[in-house]
Design a protein around this motif. Structure first.
Motif, mmCIF file in Angstrom:
data_model
loop_
_atom_site.group_PDB
_atom_site.id
_atom_site.type_symbol
_atom_site.label_atom_id
_atom_site.label_comp_id
_atom_site.label_asym_id
_atom_site.label_seq_id
_atom_site.Cartn_x
_atom_site.Cartn_y
_atom_site.Cartn_z
ATOM 1 N N VAL A 21 0.855 -1.487 0.041
ATOM 2 C CA VAL A 21 -0.180 0.005 0.119
ATOM 3 C C VAL A 21 0.871 1.435 0.113
ATOM 4 O O VAL A 21 1.707 0.965 0.766
ATOM 5 C CB VAL A 21 -0.957 0.043 1.468
ATOM 6 N N GLY A 22 0.447 2.528 -0.702
ATOM 7 C CA GLY A 22 1.125 3.476 -1.695
ATOM 8 C C GLY A 22 1.370 4.859 0.403
ATOM 9 O O GLY A 22 0.440 4.126 1.080
ATOM 10 N N GLN A 23 2.304 4.502 0.566
ATOM 11 C CA GLN A 23 2.355 5.694 1.979
ATOM 12 C C GLN A 23 1.442 6.458 2.731
ATOM 13 O O GLN A 23 1.202 6.686 3.049
ATOM 14 C CB GLN A 23 4.271 5.986 2.158
ATOM 15 N N ASN A 24 1.316 7.164 1.332
ATOM 16 C CA ASN A 24 0.082 8.400 1.154
ATOM 17 C C ASN A 24 -0.852 7.413 1.086
ATOM 18 O O ASN A 24 -1.248 8.844 2.715
ATOM 19 C CB ASN A 24 -0.579 9.393 0.021
ATOM 20 N N GLU A 25 -1.396 6.765 1.168
ATOM 21 C CA GLU A 25 -3.137 5.926 1.731
ATOM 22 C C GLU A 25 -2.732 5.179 3.342
ATOM 23 O O GLU A 25 -3.669 5.692 3.713
ATOM 24 C CB GLU A 25 -3.389 5.025 0.815
ATOM 25 N N LEU A 26 -1.435 4.956 3.523
ATOM 26 C CA LEU A 26 -1.393 4.219 4.916
ATOM 27 C C LEU A 26 -1.750 5.802 5.734
ATOM 28 O O LEU A 26 -2.017 6.173 6.595
ATOM 29 C CB LEU A 26 -0.105 3.355 4.780
ATOM 30 N N LEU A 27 -0.440 6.606 5.716
ATOM 31 C CA LEU A 27 -0.911 7.520 6.820
ATOM 32 C C LEU A 27 -2.472 8.781 6.340
ATOM 33 O O LEU A 27 -2.849 8.910 7.778
ATOM 34 C CB LEU A 27 0.216 8.893 6.107
ATOM 35 N N ALA A 28 -2.853 8.093 5.612
ATOM 36 C CA ALA A 28 -4.378 8.442 5.306
ATOM 37 C C ALA A 28 -4.896 7.575 6.408
ATOM 38 O O ALA A 28 -6.430 8.126 6.935
ATOM 39 C CB ALA A 28 -5.376 8.463 4.088
ATOM 40 N N ARG A 29 -4.736 6.089 5.814
ATOM 41 C CA ARG A 29 -5.670 5.765 6.758
ATOM 42 C C ARG A 29 -5.602 5.336 8.693
ATOM 43 O O ARG A 29 -6.044 5.376 9.724
ATOM 44 C CB ARG A 29 -5.271 4.028 6.495
ATOM 45 N N VAL A 30 -4.013 6.281 9.047
ATOM 46 C CA VAL A 30 -3.677 5.845 10.307
ATOM 47 C C VAL A 30 -4.212 7.708 10.756
ATOM 48 O O VAL A 30 -4.534 7.625 12.231
ATOM 49 C CB VAL A 30 -2.026 6.648 10.326
ATOM 50 N N ALA A 31 -4.607 8.455 10.508
ATOM 51 C CA ALA A 31 -5.413 9.416 10.663
ATOM 52 C C ALA A 31 -7.080 9.160 10.940
ATOM 53 O O ALA A 31 -7.311 9.672 11.413
ATOM 54 C CB ALA A 31 -5.700 10.764 9.029
ATOM 55 N N GLU A 69 9.707 8.362 19.353
ATOM 56 C CA GLU A 69 9.120 10.261 19.260
ATOM 57 C C GLU A 69 8.199 10.396 18.126
ATOM 58 O O GLU A 69 7.234 11.211 18.550
ATOM 59 C CB GLU A 69 9.364 11.439 20.426
ATOM 60 N N ILE A 70 9.045 10.509 17.258
ATOM 61 C CA ILE A 70 8.845 10.867 15.668
ATOM 62 C C ILE A 70 7.541 10.209 15.391
ATOM 63 O O ILE A 70 5.856 10.593 14.910
ATOM 64 C CB ILE A 70 9.738 11.097 14.867
ATOM 65 N N PHE A 71 7.293 8.898 15.536
ATOM 66 C CA PHE A 71 6.486 8.303 15.365
ATOM 67 C C PHE A 71 4.909 8.293 15.849
ATOM 68 O O PHE A 71 4.302 8.003 16.076
ATOM 69 C CB PHE A 71 7.063 6.290 15.213
ATOM 70 N N LEU A 72 5.837 8.870 17.413
ATOM 71 C CA LEU A 72 4.157 8.626 18.097
ATOM 72 C C LEU A 72 3.591 9.958 17.753
ATOM 73 O O LEU A 72 2.442 10.220 18.001
ATOM 74 C CB LEU A 72 4.402 8.947 19.381
ATOM 75 N N GLU A 73 4.625 10.981 17.194
ATOM 76 C CA GLU A 73 3.667 12.396 16.706
ATOM 77 C C GLU A 73 3.343 11.778 15.080
ATOM 78 O O GLU A 73 2.255 12.413 15.394
ATOM 79 C CB GLU A 73 4.823 13.380 16.430
ATOM 80 N N ILE A 74 3.655 10.971 14.820
ATOM 81 C CA ILE A 74 2.991 11.089 13.395
ATOM 82 C C ILE A 74 1.408 10.777 13.990
ATOM 83 O O ILE A 74 0.620 10.009 13.004
ATOM 84 C CB ILE A 74 3.359 9.623 12.361
ATOM 85 N N THR A 79 -4.085 13.441 10.964
ATOM 86 C CA THR A 79 -4.797 14.465 10.185
ATOM 87 C C THR A 79 -4.582 15.916 10.115
ATOM 88 O O THR A 79 -5.256 16.009 9.007
ATOM 89 C CB THR A 79 -5.361 15.011 11.876
ATOM 90 N N ARG A 80 -3.302 16.184 10.445
ATOM 91 C CA ARG A 80 -3.196 17.605 9.323
ATOM 92 C C ARG A 80 -1.432 17.055 8.600
ATOM 93 O O ARG A 80 -1.778 17.881 7.772
ATOM 94 C CB ARG A 80 -1.549 17.930 10.689
ATOM 95 N N TYR A 81 -1.811 16.159 7.894
ATOM 96 C CA TYR A 81 -0.978 14.960 6.904
ATOM 97 C C TYR A 81 -1.532 15.938 5.546
ATOM 98 O O TYR A 81 -3.485 16.013 5.314
ATOM 99 C CB TYR A 81 -0.777 13.961 6.494
ATOM 100 N N ASP A 82 -1.367 16.941 4.895
ATOM 101 C CA ASP A 82 -1.653 17.845 3.626
ATOM 102 C C ASP A 82 -1.404 16.736 2.213
ATOM 103 O O ASP A 82 -0.313 17.726 2.366
ATOM 104 C CB ASP A 82 -2.227 19.198 3.462
ATOM 105 N N ALA A 83 -1.728 16.010 1.656
ATOM 106 C CA ALA A 83 -1.171 15.137 0.127
ATOM 107 C C ALA A 83 -0.710 16.159 -0.547
ATOM 108 O O ALA A 83 0.002 15.888 -1.542
ATOM 109 C CB ALA A 83 -1.484 13.886 0.005
ATOM 110 N N SER A 84 -1.625 17.395 -1.286
ATOM 111 C CA SER A 84 -1.446 18.461 -1.935
ATOM 112 C C SER A 84 -0.450 19.387 -1.531
ATOM 113 O O SER A 84 0.687 19.375 -2.358
ATOM 114 C CB SER A 84 -2.645 19.597 -2.187
#
Length: 200
Positions: A21-31, A69-74, A79-84
């Protein structure tokens, strides 16, 4: 290192290979609170994040701690990630660089406090105090100048000059051609020179 239960699970059984799965999609699912997506994102990016942090901190134990700490912050701020505004890896590596620099600054502040305490015991050592003040003022000027770059220029400059990555490595991290990286670095350094008033 931080590990989540279920990391990498679910891809063994089934019919044939599963496309990652693409990282952008994974991050959207993490959100959306998807722990499995977070585990997959961690598996894909943790080595690169740790590598970037270690380049700045040098100390392996501190680097692992900051990576956690970084992955905890992720997890907390996905939800703040903006793929654009760029890919997930760029967003995460920028966050990692900021965290690592913050840790370096905190360590430097601690050393500076120790130095100031030592200076009280050496009241004649005025030259060192003057030099420390000049270095601090110059660092603050560079930090302010960096903030005046475009986001794309700042990413390239921080990865190449603070992170120590080659042009080709920066191109891979930002998912852009190497020529684009060189252009951003050139334009960013020209703008930094102008902001700092350095003669060309």
């Amino acid at each position: 290192m931080l590990r989540l239960v279920g990391a990498g699970a679910g891809n063994e059984a089934g019919q044939g290979a599963v496309t990652p799965v693409g990282q952008n999609e994974l991050l959207a699912r993490v959100a959306e609170g998807d722990q499995q997506a977070f585990s997959e994102l961690y598996d894909q990016l943790a080595p690169r994040v740790l590598g970037l942090v270690r380049r700045l901190l040098k100390d392996h134990a501190q680097s692992e701690e900051v990576t956690q700490e970084i992955f905890l912050e992720i997890w907390q701020t996905a939800t703040r990630y903006d793929a654009s505004k760029g890919g997930a890896s760029t967003w995460i590596l920028t966050m990692a660089h900021r965290r690592a620099v913050d840790r370096v600054r905190a360590s430097q502040s601690s050393r500076d406090r120790d130095t100031r305490i030592g200076i009280r015991d050496l009241p004649t050592d005025y030259d060192n105090v003057s030099e420390a003040v000049e270095i601090t003022v110059e660092h603050e000027r560079v930090t302010r100048a960096l903030q005046r770059l475009t986001e794309l220029q700042r990413q390239a400059v921080t990865l190449a000059y603070y992170g120590g990555y080659s042009h080709s490595e920066v191109a891979e991290m930002l998912s852009v051609p190497i020529g684009t990286v060189k252009t951003r670095l050139r334009d960013g350094m020209i703008r930094l020179r102008d902001e700092l008033g350095v003669a060309s």
